[in-house]
Design a protein around this motif. Sequence first.
Motif, mmCIF file in Angstrom:
data_model
loop_
_atom_site.group_PDB
_atom_site.id
_atom_site.type_symbol
_atom_site.label_atom_id
_atom_site.label_comp_id
_atom_site.label_asym_id
_atom_site.label_seq_id
_atom_site.Cartn_x
_atom_site.Cartn_y
_atom_site.Cartn_z
ATOM 1 N N GLY A 1 13.602 -26.268 6.806
ATOM 2 C CA GLY A 1 13.375 -27.261 7.845
ATOM 3 C C GLY A 1 13.295 -28.631 7.205
ATOM 4 O O GLY A 1 13.214 -28.771 5.974
ATOM 5 N N ALA A 2 13.282 -29.642 8.043
ATOM 6 C CA ALA A 2 13.291 -31.011 7.533
ATOM 7 C C ALA A 2 12.050 -31.336 6.718
ATOM 8 O O ALA A 2 12.079 -32.191 5.828
ATOM 9 C CB ALA A 2 13.423 -31.996 8.703
ATOM 10 N N ASP A 3 10.941 -30.637 7.017
ATOM 11 C CA ASP A 3 9.695 -30.962 6.323
ATOM 12 C C ASP A 3 9.417 -30.057 5.127
ATOM 13 O O ASP A 3 8.330 -30.124 4.542
ATOM 14 C CB ASP A 3 8.524 -30.874 7.290
ATOM 15 N N LEU A 4 10.380 -29.205 4.737
ATOM 16 C CA LEU A 4 10.132 -28.234 3.670
ATOM 17 C C LEU A 4 9.734 -28.926 2.372
ATOM 18 O O LEU A 4 8.813 -28.473 1.683
ATOM 19 C CB LEU A 4 11.373 -27.361 3.450
ATOM 20 N N VAL A 5 10.400 -30.023 2.024
ATOM 21 C CA VAL A 5 10.153 -30.661 0.727
ATOM 22 C C VAL A 5 8.753 -31.270 0.648
ATOM 23 O O VAL A 5 8.263 -31.559 -0.445
ATOM 24 C CB VAL A 5 11.219 -31.732 0.425
ATOM 25 N N SER A 6 8.122 -31.491 1.795
ATOM 26 C CA SER A 6 6.794 -32.107 1.769
ATOM 27 C C SER A 6 5.669 -31.076 1.857
ATOM 28 O O SER A 6 4.494 -31.437 1.820
ATOM 29 C CB SER A 6 6.657 -33.105 2.935
ATOM 30 N N ARG A 7 6.022 -29.807 1.953
ATOM 31 C CA ARG A 7 5.003 -28.774 2.095
ATOM 32 C C ARG A 7 4.397 -28.391 0.747
ATOM 33 O O ARG A 7 5.036 -28.498 -0.300
ATOM 34 C CB ARG A 7 5.595 -27.526 2.739
ATOM 35 N N LYS B 1 0.413 -24.356 -9.123
ATOM 36 C CA LYS B 1 -0.872 -24.493 -8.455
ATOM 37 C C LYS B 1 -0.693 -24.497 -6.941
ATOM 38 O O LYS B 1 0.399 -24.769 -6.431
ATOM 39 C CB LYS B 1 -1.571 -25.769 -8.915
ATOM 40 N N ARG B 2 -1.764 -24.214 -6.244
ATOM 41 C CA ARG B 2 -1.689 -24.059 -4.796
ATOM 42 C C ARG B 2 -1.239 -25.337 -4.078
ATOM 43 O O ARG B 2 -0.634 -25.279 -3.009
ATOM 44 C CB ARG B 2 -3.035 -23.602 -4.241
ATOM 45 N N ASP B 3 -1.533 -26.527 -4.664
ATOM 46 C CA ASP B 3 -1.151 -27.779 -4.011
ATOM 47 C C ASP B 3 0.171 -28.334 -4.541
ATOM 48 O O ASP B 3 0.555 -29.462 -4.226
ATOM 49 C CB ASP B 3 -2.257 -28.815 -4.183
ATOM 50 N N THR B 4 0.903 -27.532 -5.325
ATOM 51 C CA THR B 4 2.216 -27.949 -5.815
ATOM 52 C C THR B 4 3.181 -28.079 -4.644
ATOM 53 O O THR B 4 3.205 -27.243 -3.739
ATOM 54 C CB THR B 4 2.774 -26.922 -6.819
ATOM 55 N N LYS B 5 3.984 -29.155 -4.659
ATOM 56 C CA LYS B 5 4.974 -29.345 -3.601
ATOM 57 C C LYS B 5 6.162 -28.408 -3.824
ATOM 58 O O LYS B 5 6.450 -27.985 -4.939
ATOM 59 C CB LYS B 5 5.457 -30.802 -3.571
ATOM 60 N N VAL B 6 6.840 -28.094 -2.730
ATOM 61 C CA VAL B 6 7.941 -27.139 -2.766
ATOM 62 C C VAL B 6 9.025 -27.516 -3.775
ATOM 63 O O VAL B 6 9.517 -26.635 -4.495
ATOM 64 C CB VAL B 6 8.531 -26.940 -1.355
ATOM 65 N N PRO B 7 9.455 -28.772 -3.895
ATOM 66 C CA PRO B 7 10.506 -29.071 -4.887
ATOM 67 C C PRO B 7 10.119 -28.669 -6.311
ATOM 68 O O PRO B 7 10.944 -28.156 -7.071
ATOM 69 C CB PRO B 7 10.683 -30.588 -4.767
ATOM 70 N N GLN B 8 8.849 -28.891 -6.674
ATOM 71 C CA GLN B 8 8.393 -28.498 -8.010
ATOM 72 C C GLN B 8 8.349 -26.956 -8.137
ATOM 73 O O GLN B 8 8.648 -26.391 -9.189
ATOM 74 C CB GLN B 8 7.017 -29.082 -8.312
#
Length: 346
Positions: free
Chosen positions: A276-282, A233-240
Amino acid sequence: MAKTQIPASATESADPDSASEPGPEDREAAGRVLTLASDALAKLRDTLDGRFSQAVDAMQATQGRVIVSGMGKSGHVARKIAATLASTGTPAHYVHPGEASHGDLGMVTRGDCLLVLSNSGENQELGDIIAHGKRINTPLIAITSKADSTLARAATVLLHLPEAEEACPMGMAPTTSSTMMIALGDALAVALMERRGFTKDKYRELHPGGRLGQMLVRVSDIMHPVERVPMVKRDTKVPQAVAQITASGFGCTGVGDIAGRLIGVITDGDLRRHLGADLVSRDATEVMTPSPRTIAKDALAGEAIAQMNEVDPPVMVLFVVDTASNDPQAPVGILHMHDLLRAGFA
């Protein structure tokens, strides 16, 4: 044992650009054959009448098969016509008239249609198969150049070959006449194809092997089904999203809106570009490539190859959609370059 000496010219390269001009005698012979054939085919075209349509009617109406027969060179032509008919949607096979007299008449049954070829119309070997057809009331289409021959008189429909000179210097070997027979057989097959509405899909069913079959393979034949399509889904976080990419084995995942329509794709390259440091939270929408390439499920596999290769570097995956559905942006499958390679596409 002495070795046979092969002339040097016979071992030269077959490169057409390096071929020498034919000798004047060879050119004259070839020109005579081709000219006579061309003139005969033009005459055949101009003399076709309503009997051609009657022949097509009879072949289309048959509930069984078209039994094609002929003797000698006409027999070779008959084999070719039978093969062409069978491969284009008209059940047909060749019966040798000599073998027919020794048991193969059993291959001709009620509901069949006979197509018999003989330039002279007087081949004795054809007598039994003609008589058998009459006994079981089988329509007989005759192709012959002699309108007053035994075959012509026995015919339900006569396709009369116009008078034409054989290209053989003695005027005896079947050359021009056999060319007309082949062309007339092709004309019958094509007319039947068009009447039957014979499609590319039907053609592929009868030509699954070789280059012809490959040319008509569709995306839907080799794609992975919708259950295998990786989507987040569009709001899925990058790790998932990364977990989905890893699990799918396609090196990517689609990104869908709330209705499941494809709005983007995340590939390994997208992840590297957004390191980048914030990739996992995107969210997925922040790293995806929007408007990914798709292909219709009814498209030919060759079109998929072309679409993958029209960018540099080539695209390895295409999402498959159904353009005829109510939601043409919802994926119904996925196609990887490896699927095309396994199917024989370079």
